[in-house]
Design a protein around this motif. Structure first.
Motif: not given
Length: 123
Positions: A36-43
């Motif tokens: 969902g373009f959430n940087p925390w979830f990506m990291i």
């Protein structure tokens, strides 16, 4: 003769490199979309990927330390008297795995570069 030893830090960095290396270029957009373009979830997803690959890297590091020869899996198969499968694996690795990884990374790098240049030119 000096014995090479891979410690935890080197093995951990190799697993992070294997996970994030070319996959960062290839599936960055997919990871962004799924999170969902959430940087925390990506990291967090990249960290989880690195942790999941760590046992494999520890096993490969131990095997490479036990049999310090060029050729990795090909040589390990050959030493295990699986010479036919080792020969097959060597050619499949050259013509399929390496070629596909190289072309996918090149394509992803080209797309990223073109998008970056479009952003630069639009300003």
């Amino acid at each position: 003769m000096q014995i090479k030893k891979y410690g935890f830090i080197i093995t951990f960095m190799m697993s992070i490199s294997a996970t994030v290396g070319s996959s960062l270029l290839i599936i960055y957009g997919n990871v962004a979309q799924m999170s969902g373009f959430n940087p925390w979830f990506m990291i967090v997803s990249w960290i989880i990927g690195g942790v999941l690959v760590l046992p494999q890297m520890l096993i490969l590091g131990e095997t490479a330390r036990s049999y310090p020869e060029n050729g990795s899996t090909y040589m390990w198969l050959k030493r295990g008297n699986w010479k036919g499968i080792g020969f097959w694996f060597g050619w499949v690795h050259i013509f399929m795995i390496s070629a596909i990884a190289l072309s996918a990374t090149s394509m992803a790098s080209g797309i990223l570069l073109s998008e970056f240049l479009v952003l630069l030119m639009s300003e």
